[in-house]
Design a protein around this motif. Structure first.
Motif, short mmCIF file in Angstrom:
data_model
loop_
_atom_site.label_atom_id
_atom_site.label_comp_id
_atom_site.label_asym_id
_atom_site.label_seq_id
_atom_site.Cartn_x
_atom_site.Cartn_y
_atom_site.Cartn_z
N ILE A 129 1.17 -1.32 -0.33
CA ILE A 129 0.15 0.01 0.25
C ILE A 129 0.83 1.52 0.35
O ILE A 129 0.84 2.15 -1.09
CB ILE A 129 -0.95 0.23 1.30
N ARG A 166 -10.37 1.88 -1.89
CA ARG A 166 -10.46 0.43 -2.19
C ARG A 166 -10.87 -0.31 -2.81
O ARG A 166 -12.49 0.33 -3.46
CB ARG A 166 -10.81 0.20 -0.50
N SER A 226 -8.67 -5.51 -4.91
CA SER A 226 -7.47 -5.01 -3.85
C SER A 226 -7.55 -3.82 -2.91
O SER A 226 -8.97 -3.22 -3.15
CB SER A 226 -6.48 -3.77 -5.13
N THR A 227 -6.59 -3.42 -1.94
CA THR A 227 -6.70 -2.31 -1.10
C THR A 227 -6.59 -1.04 -1.01
O THR A 227 -6.56 -0.33 -0.40
CB THR A 227 -6.35 -3.32 0.42
N CYS A 228 -5.93 -1.26 -2.61
CA CYS A 228 -5.65 0.07 -2.98
C CYS A 228 -5.11 0.26 -4.59
O CYS A 228 -4.40 -0.59 -5.16
CB CYS A 228 -4.56 0.87 -2.11
N GLN A 233 -4.39 -7.74 1.77
CA GLN A 233 -5.87 -7.66 1.17
C GLN A 233 -7.02 -8.73 3.03
O GLN A 233 -6.26 -9.21 3.34
CB GLN A 233 -7.03 -8.90 1.06
#
Length: 140
Positions: A90, A112, A116-118, A139
Motif C-alpha cells: 500500500i 479500496r 485490491s485494498t488500494c 487484503q
C-alpha cells in the motif's frame, strides 16, 4: 521467457527516468546515450541535443525490468493502448501514484476495490498509462 515493457519518448526519456526512479524508489541503471553509439553509417546525423538523449535505460521493479529510450522520430505522442500494471505494498502504491500523477491525469483515484485494498489508474505526463494496485496478500 520474460516480458520487459519498453517505453519510448522523444527527447523526454531522462525526465521520465527521473520521475519513474522517484515514483518507484529505485535508481536507473545501464544508461546509454546516443553519443555512446560507435560511428555507424546507418545512423542518421544527430544534433548536439540528440547526442545526449538516452538510447536505453533500465529501471528495476523487484524482479522486473522496464526499459526506456528516446526515439529519433516522434512516435505516438498521444499515448498508446499499452498499460503498465504495478503491484506493491500500500505504501509503495500510494507513493508511486502521488508521484506519477504530477502533470498527468488521474483516471481512477486510489481507493479500496473488490480486488485490491488500494487501486488507482492514471496517465502520466508522458502519456504512459499506469494501473497501480496493492498486492493481493495485503487484503484483509
Amino acid at each position: 521467457m520474460k516480458v520487459r515493457p519498453y517505453i519510448y519518448f522523444y527527447g523526454e526519456c531522462e525526465e521520465a527516468v527521473n520521475l519513474y526512479s522517484k515514483a518507484f524508489k529505485t535508481k536507473a541503471k545501464n544508461i546509454m546515450r546516443f553519443s555512446d553509439i560507435p560511428p555507424n553509417s546507418n545512423m542518421p546525423p544527430l544534433s548536439e541535443e540528440q547526442k545526449n538523449w538516452i538510447i536505453q535505460a533500465t529501471i528495476q521493479l523487484g524482479d522486473n525490468l522496464i526499459r526506456l529510450s528516446d526515439s529519433l522520430e516522434k512516435i505516438n505522442k498521444d499515448g498508446s493502448l499499452v498499460c503498465i500494471c504495478v503491484e506493491g505494498s500500500i505504501d509503495e502504491i500510494q507513493h508511486a501514484f502521488s508521484t506519477l500523477k504530477e502533470g498527468g491525469e488521474v483516471l481512477t483515484p486510489l481507493a479500496r476495490t473488490f480486488f485490491s485494498t488500494c487501486y488507482g489508474s492514471l496517465i502520466d505526463k508522458f502519456k504512459v498509462h499506469w494501473e497501480l494496485s496493492a498486492d493481493v496478500q495485503e487484503q484483509d
